[in-house]
Each structure stands twice: as structure tokens, then as C-alpha cells.
Design a protein around this motif. Structure first.
Motif, PDB file in Angstrom:
ATOM      1  N   ASP A  19     -40.282   0.154 -18.474  1.00 48.03           N
ATOM      2  CA  ASP A  19     -40.626   1.542 -18.470  1.00 48.03           C
ATOM      3  C   ASP A  19     -40.258   2.054 -19.735  1.00 48.03           C
ATOM      4  OD1 ASP A  19     -38.159   2.701 -18.530  1.00 48.03           O
ATOM      5  OD2 ASP A  19     -37.962   2.013 -16.326  1.00 48.03           O
TER       6      ASP A  19
ATOM      7  N   ALA B 211     -48.245   8.785 -14.404  1.00 52.35           N
ATOM      8  CA  ALA B 211     -47.947   7.410 -14.821  1.00 52.35           C
ATOM      9  C   ALA B 211     -48.940   6.734 -14.917  1.00 52.35           C
ATOM     10  CB  ALA B 211     -46.807   6.705 -13.931  1.00 52.35           C
ATOM     11  N   LYS B 212     -48.947   5.523 -15.615  1.00 52.36           N
ATOM     12  CA  LYS B 212     -49.999   4.376 -15.930  1.00 52.36           C
ATOM     13  C   LYS B 212     -49.190   2.853 -15.595  1.00 52.36           C
ATOM     14  CE  LYS B 212     -51.989   3.220 -19.999  1.00 52.36           C
ATOM     15  NZ  LYS B 212     -52.661   3.582 -21.163  1.00 52.36           N
TER      16      LYS B 212
ATOM     17  N   ILE C  32     -49.338  -1.090 -15.833  1.00 51.65           N
ATOM     18  CA  ILE C  32     -50.142  -1.923 -16.558  1.00 51.65           C
ATOM     19  C   ILE C  32     -49.600  -3.692 -16.181  1.00 51.65           C
ATOM     20  CG2 ILE C  32     -50.957  -3.243 -18.748  1.00 51.65           C
ATOM     21  CD1 ILE C  32     -50.054  -0.088 -20.115  1.00 51.65           C
TER      22      ILE C  32
ATOM     23  N   GLU D 128     -50.147   4.737  -4.981  1.00 54.14           N
ATOM     24  CA  GLU D 128     -51.257   5.500  -5.814  1.00 54.14           C
ATOM     25  C   GLU D 128     -50.930   7.045  -6.224  1.00 54.14           C
ATOM     26  OE1 GLU D 128     -55.108   4.838  -4.749  1.00 54.14           O
ATOM     27  OE2 GLU D 128     -56.032   5.466  -6.480  1.00 54.14           O
TER      28      GLU D 128
ATOM     29  N   GLN E 248     -45.112  -1.196 -17.463  1.00 52.90           N
ATOM     30  CA  GLN E 248     -45.642  -2.517 -17.841  1.00 52.90           C
ATOM     31  C   GLN E 248     -44.798  -3.768 -17.128  1.00 52.90           C
ATOM     32  OE1 GLN E 248     -45.338  -3.409 -22.172  1.00 52.90           O
ATOM     33  NE2 GLN E 248     -46.999  -1.570 -22.551  1.00 52.90           N
TER      34      GLN E 248
ATOM     35  N   ILE F  79     -47.887   7.677  -8.235  1.00 52.04           N
ATOM     36  CA  ILE F  79     -48.199   7.151  -9.745  1.00 52.04           C
ATOM     37  C   ILE F  79     -49.031   8.481 -10.276  1.00 52.04           C
ATOM     38  CG2 ILE F  79     -49.217   5.668 -11.047  1.00 52.04           C
ATOM     39  CD1 ILE F  79     -48.393   3.546  -8.973  1.00 52.04           C
ATOM     40  N   LYS F  80     -50.089   8.509  -9.573  1.00 43.23           N
ATOM     41  CA  LYS F  80     -50.925   9.762  -9.989  1.00 43.23           C
ATOM     42  C   LYS F  80     -50.240  10.952 -10.248  1.00 43.23           C
ATOM     43  CE  LYS F  80     -55.582   8.947  -9.065  1.00 43.23           C
ATOM     44  NZ  LYS F  80     -56.475   8.769  -7.967  1.00 43.23           N
TER      45      LYS F  80
ATOM     46  N   GLU G 107     -45.099   5.045 -19.032  1.00 41.27           N
ATOM     47  CA  GLU G 107     -45.937   3.959 -18.786  1.00 41.27           C
ATOM     48  C   GLU G 107     -45.133   2.703 -18.250  1.00 41.27           C
ATOM     49  OE1 GLU G 107     -48.806   3.595 -22.129  1.00 41.27           O
ATOM     50  OE2 GLU G 107     -47.776   1.596 -22.322  1.00 41.27           O
TER      51      GLU G 107
END
Lengths: 547, 151
Positions: free
Chosen positions: A478, A421-422, A424, A413, A462, A416-417, A460
């Protein structure tokens, strides 16, 4: 004689009926009262008949209503091993083994009483008994001869031992043909199937009645029609085609690997009338061969991989060694300079030079030496990690992927934060694997996706998945800097790093990931475009596999 | 093409290991060379310089250059840089010396095939290393290097 030899059995019997058949003794001593002209003619004819009977191939035996033997020809003498003198006057049951012997009187008695014949006028296979105790199969035909005041029975006997033996041999061979696993087929020269054993039924799926009368070509895959023509051409030349390995088509359309030997079939005079085929299923062997070849290929790949690792390792370990050695020497140089200066007249000390040595050269050298040692240490740790991976026990179980990925994302976390980044995650299919190792794979892929983000757009990632047959395929996509085509093959190389300056790590992540996938019988591959992003694919079995 | 020794040769070093680059510099200077040395951390950086791309420094017309290339660098390696330099009509005249820690004969042969001028193995033994760089210094001081112009 030729006249008689052309007579049918019935005619011969009719002639016999006209005669009073006597024992050879009586014949040998003709009564002088019969020496009339007509008697002489009769005697001549009688002699001729006897000659005929004695030269007949069949044994001929005459008995009376009580079963007493009245005469026996040469062939019968030879067959049973008795001379006429010995046998005439004895019961015909002497020539039969038990239990027929005991039953015989009853047969005659019953026939004479009821007129129901079991054998008369029919002919059948019975067992005979020779004088020496030997039994043998024989063909017996019995005729009834009615004379004025009594009746006789004439038995025509033929030894069928050889025919029986031949029949036995034939049925023996037939049993072998039927019981073998190999398909044994015969065909005529136009390619029509003429025989088809049980093995052929099993191998090709056609029943005997479906196969016989049909062209052998029905077993040929379309691309192999010419093969059979070539084989038949060889057969016509009288040659065999041995252990020809090919593919044939079963009734259900499935191809089958076989090895087949085709040989010419000849009549006794040598004319080739067709071909026999012995075909064997070699699917298992073929499969084993293919497996072996695949194994050899894998082994060669592994070997190449190992060579690459050794090559890279030797290079990468050498680089820091060059520094350690080099800067140690630089330290020595500095020491020598210091010593030289100290030994000189103190007044002459060049403070600037000493200061440079102490503040720049020596710390720089020490720094490089320490960095070199750290580098070697981390390389060796990487090797250890890599090799340990190959030995660690795996616990393969069903893995629910969504909770597994969620846990990874949660653990990352902060990272990523920090990267803005996100991540999904779509609905993911389950698979089977070792949960710790598979977590390591995905955490590595997600980490890379975040690490190699593009500075030009928000990162991002996925994660999605699908099932193809018995394989679950996951993708981690990515929108980062991507990997140029020429480097895509190298990313799995040990200690390969994309941007050594920009990011941390020892260049081991994807190498280890690939190794984990191999241990799971899975695969990892990448699709990428520079400055668009990369997609890493991971395939894993949905069900645990036997290794 | 003008052959000239008037201008001091500028030595371009593409070497991802800062320690190696530093050792080369030190030994060249100990060998008496006072040439300008420009270091690049990876293959892409020196290509950008030579082909005048990107925001970094670019090569100057009519300046004699000599390139020292480490073979094993991340992404664009030394062999790739050599290939691109030798494929360019102007740049191909620049002498290129390969530097490597391995003396794998296949690698040596490949570089010679592409057209490198020389091939130096960086030995772990520092005396030999110093020796190699010293002879390199000598080579550089003697060689006539063409000035490269063009695009």
C-alpha cells in the motif's frame, strides 16, 4: 643327522630308493648273516635314516602298488592314532573316510594302468581318518619310488586342522567386515588406504579398487585436512581416537556426517604399521538432533509468545476493570451526596449541584462502566477467537488465488469505494491452504491497507505474487501511512493497535493472520517506511505438505 | 536554573484511557489540588507538546511542569516518552511519575533506571487508587518544581 636334515625331499627319496624298506619287526630282528662290516655300515645308515624319518614332523607312509601299507613313521602314527604294528599290512584306505576310501583302490589301479596321476608329485588337501573315527584335513604329497622289481608310493602327510581353522576364522571375520553397514577401512602410516569394505563403498561412494592405494585425504573436505593429521599423530603414539564426529566428502562431492573410531594397527611384535577406521553414517542422527533443536527453539518462542499474551491480556483486562471499579465508586459518591442533600432541609437544596450530579457525574460514570464492560467482553471474544483458531480443523487444498482475491475485493467494494481506494491484482500463482483461513488473511491485509491510508494521496493497493522453489510468496503493498521501524515488530502482537482513536478494531487482525500462517507452515512479514507505505508478505507452500 | 514555587505547577497527563485520566483528575481535585491539568491521549501528543512540534499546543517557557505517564500506550509508549524527556538537557529536570496497571518488577526497574521520579501502580481497588492519587496530590503540592526554559 644334520647332514640328512639338510637333504631335500627328493634326495631323501633317492636314499630311500636305495634301501629296502622293511617293517620295524624286521628291523628289530636283523639277520645274523648281515653282520658283515659292510652290512654293519649299511645297518648304521639304515638306522640313521629311520631315526630321521621318525623325528620328521611330517607323517611318512609307504604303500605298495596294491595300496598295502608297508611302513609308517612316528609322526604318522601319532597323526592317525595307529601303531606301526597295527597298520602295516592293511590297505591305506583304512586311513581315509568314505567315499574316498572306496575310490582309492581305483585311483592306484588307474594310475598303474594309465600313468595318469591325480596326486602323485602334486600334493593336495585331502581328508584323513584317525583310528578313533575323527576326520581331519591334511596336506598330502605322494612320491613314487621305483625299485628293481616293484614300485612303492610314499605319502608325506601334514595335519592342517589349525591352518584350516585359521582360514575359516579369517573368512568368518572377512564376512563380518563385508556384511556390516559400517565403513571399515585400513590405511598405512602415510595415510594410503590399504583396505576398503562394502560399507565403505556404500558410505563414501568409491569402489574398492578406486580407494585402495589412494590417500585417505581424498575423503576430507578442504577445511578438515588438519583433522586427519592430528588423528594420525595420535595413532603413531599408539592411541585410538574414538567416536570422533566429523564431516567427510563423498565421491559425488556431497558432505556426510560420520562418527569414526581410528585405532592403531600393529604387527605381532607390536610395531604400529597403520590404522583401522570404523566409520558410521550419523546423518540421520544429526538431522534428528537439528530437528529437535529447532523444535525446542520453536517451543521456546511459543512460550515467550504465550507469556507476552498473558502479560498483555492481564494489563488490557485490568484497564477497564480500573474504570468499572473507579466509576462505581464515583456513583456511590454521587448517591451519598444525593442522599445527604435529600436528608437536609428541603429549602437548602442546591439545585445546581443536584443537576450536575444527575446530568453530568452519574451519566459519565455509567458511560465509563458500560464502556469498560464492553471492552472486557470484546477482549474475551478476541481471546476466544484466537484460541479457537488453533483448534479448528483445516482443509488444505490447492487454491487458485486470483478468484479468491477477486471475491474478497468484491465483498469489500463499498469500503474500498468509500475510501477512494484502488486495488490492483496481478496474475497470482496458486498455493495450497485452507480457503476460508487464507481468505481471512488476505481480507485482513487488504482491509488494513485501506484503513491505514494516507490522507495526502489516493490509496492504492497492489497485490502480486511469485514462486520461489516450493513456496509461493504474495505481497500486499500500500501507499499508506506506513509503520515506523520500532513498531514493525509489535504489529503482530495481540491487541496491538496502531491508532486506537482513529480506527475501529480490537487489534487482533494481524495476530490472527500470523497464527493462520503458522498453521499453514507459512510466514508473514512486513517491510514498511513511515509515510511511504507498507508491504506485507505472505509465503505459503505451493504443494500440500505432510505435517 | 531558577527554583520556584511561585507559578502553579501544570500537570501533564499522558493516558490513552479517558476513564483513567478522568478518575485521576477527580481524585486530585478531591485531594484539594487546583492545578491546571492537561491531558494527552498518547505518547506522541505529549512529545509534540514538550518538544514544540506539530500544530497542537506547545509548552510555555518558565512554566513548572510535572508529568504523569501511563506506560502502556499505542505507538509511542510511556517508557519511550520518559527516555526522550530524560535525554533532553532542559526537559530532564521535569519530574516524571509513571502510571501503570502492572507492577512487573522488570518494568518498574527499567523506568527507575531511565530516571522516573516515582512509580504508581493503578490498583483495581478504588480505595487504594484514590489513596495513591491523594498521596500524589500531596507530593505535587510539596515538591519544588524547576521552571523549564530552553529551546
Amino acid at each position: 643327522m644334520t647332514e640328512y636334515s639338510r637333504m631335500s625331499k627328493a634326495e631323501l627319496i633317492a636314499r630311500l630308493q636305495a634301501l629296502e624298506i622293511r617293517s620295524p619287526k624286521e628291523t628289530a630282528q636283523p639277520s645274523p648273516t648281515r653282520q658283515t662290516l659292510s652290512n654293519t655300515a649299511l645297518f648304521d645308515s639304515e638306522e640313521r635314516l629311520r631315526a630321521i624319518l621318525d623325528t620328521a614332523v611330517e607323517g611318512i607312509i609307504t604303500i605298495d602298488e596294491r595300496g598295502i601299507i608297508e611302513s609308517m613313521n612316528r609322526a604318522a602314527e601319532k597323526l592317525f592314532g595307529y601303531s606301526s604294528e597295527e597298520i602295516v599290512g592293511r590297505n591305506v584306505s583304512t586311513l581315509m573316510p568314505s567315499p574316498y576310501r572306496e575310490a582309492h583302490d581305483g585311483y592306484i589301479e588307474k594310475y598303474v594302468r594309465t600313468g595318469h596321476a591325480k596326486i602323485i608329485g602334486i600334493g593336495r588337501e585331502v581328508i584323513g581318518l584317525r583310528k578313533n573315527g575323527e576326520v581331519f584335513p591334511m596336506d598330502l604329497a605322494v612320491s613314487e619310488v621305483r625299485l628293481a622289481n616293484r614300485r612303492l608310493f610314499t605319502g608325506f602327510v601334514r595335519d592342517i586342522t589349525e591352518r584350516k581353522e585359521a582360514e575359516k576364522r579369517l573368512s568368518y571375520y572377512a564376512a563380518i567386515v563385508e556384511s556390516t553397514e559400517d565403513a571399515i577401512i585400513s590405511q598405512d602410516l602415510s595415510g594410503i588406504i590399504t583396505s576398503w569394505n562394502k560399507g565403505a563403498e556404500n558410505l563414501f561412494g568409491y569402489m574398492r579398487e578406486e580407494a585402495i592405494g589412494n590417500p585417505f585425504a581424498m575423503l576430507l573436505p578442504p577445511d578438515r585436512l588438519a583433522e586427519e593429521e592430528a588423528i594420525l599423530a595420535t595413532i603413531r603414539k599408539g592411541l585410538s581416537v574414538e567416536r570422533f564426529e566429523t564431516v567427510r566428502k563423498r565421491k559425488d562431492g556431497k558432505p556426510i556426517d560420520i562418527s569414526v573410531t581410528t585405532s592403531p594397527l600393529r604387527t605381532p611384535d607390536g610395531t604400529i604399521v597403520g590404522a583401522s577406521k570404523v566409520a558410521r553414517d550419523i546423518t540421520d542422527r544429526k538431522r534428528a538432533e537439528e530437528k529437535l533443536a529447532a523444535l525446542a527453539h520453536t517451543l521456546a518462542e511459543k512460550n515467550k509468545e504465550l507469556e507476552t499474551i498473558v502479560y498483555i491480556a492481564s494489563h488490557d483486562l485490568r484497564s477497564p476493570l480500573v474504570n468499572i471499579q473507579g466509576f462505581s465508586r464515583e456513583l456511590s459518591h454521587a448517591c451519598e451526596t444525593l442522599r445527604a442533600r435529600l436528608n437536609a432541609d428541603v429549602k437548602e437544596i442546591d439545585r445546581v449541584e443536584l443537576k450536575r450530579l444527575l446530568d453530568e457525574d452519574i451519566p459519565e460514570a455509567l458511560e465509563y462502566i458500560q464502556a469498560g464492560v464492553t471492552k472486557i467482553d470484546s477482549l474475551l471474544a478476541g481471546f476466544l477467537r484466537y484460541s479457537r483458531l488453533g483448534r479448528a480443523a483445516m482443509k488444505v487444498e490447492k487454491l487458485e488465488m486470483n478468484p479468491l482475491i477477486d471475491a474478497i475485493v468484491q465483498a469489500m467494494e463499498f469500503q474500498i469505494k468509500h475510501a477512494g481506494a484502488k486495488v490492483i491484482v496481478s496474475e497470482l500463482p496458486a498455493c495450497s491452504g485452507d480457503s476460508t483461513l487464507i481468505s481471512q488473511v488476505f481480507s485482513n491485509l487488504i482491509e488494513n491497507a485501506v484503513k491505514y491510508r494516507s490522507p495526502n494521496r489516493p490509496c492504492e493497493v497492489q497485490i502480486s505474487g511469485r514462486v520461489e522453489k516450493d513456496t509461493a510468496i504474495y505481497s500486499v503493498r500500500d501507499n499508506g501511512i506506513g509503520i515506523a521501524l520500532e513498531h514493525q515488530g509489535k504489529v503482530f502482537e495481540i491487541f496491538h493497535r496502531l491508532n486506537p482513536g482513529d480506527s475501529e478494531g480490537e487489534g487482533l487482525g494481524l495476530t490472527i493472520t500470523q497464527r493462520i500462517m503458522e498453521r499453514h507452515n507459512g510466514r508473514i512479514w512486513v517491510e514498511s517506511a513511515t509515510d511511504k507505505g507498507s508491504t506485507f508478505f505472505v509465503s505459503l507452500p505451493t504443494m500440500p505438505q505432510a505435517k | 536554573m531558577v527554583m520556584s514555587t511561585k507559578g502553579e505547577i501544570v500537570i501533564l497527563i499522558a493516558e490513552d484511557d479517558a476513564g483513567h485520566a478522568r478518575l485521576i483528575e477527580k481524585n486530585l481535585s478531591r485531594a484539594g489540588l487546583r492545578n491546571t491539568i492537561q491531558r494527552f491521549e498518547h505518547g506522541q501528543a505529549i512529545l509534540d507538546f514538550l518538544f514544540r512540534r506539530g500544530p497542537g499546543p506547545h509548552r510555555v517557557d518558565d512554566m513548572p511542569y510535572l508529568i504523569l505517564l501511563d506506560i502502556r500506550m499505542p505507538q509511542v509508549d510511556g517508557v519511550e516518552v520518559l527516555r526522550q524527556v530524560k535525554a533532553d538537557a532542559d526537559l530532564r529536570r521535569i519530574p516524571v511519575i509513571m502510571l501503570t496497571t502492572t507492577d512487573d518488577p522488570r518494568e518498574v526497574e527499567r523506568c527507575h533506571d531511565i530516571g522516573c521520579s516515582s512509580y504508581i501502580v493503578k490498583p483495581v481497588d478504588y480505595e487504594k487508587f484514590a489513596e495513591a492519587i491523594k498521596s500524589l496530590g500531596l507530593y505535587i503540592s510539596l515538591v519544588q518544581v524547576p521552571e523549564v526554559s530552553g529551546k
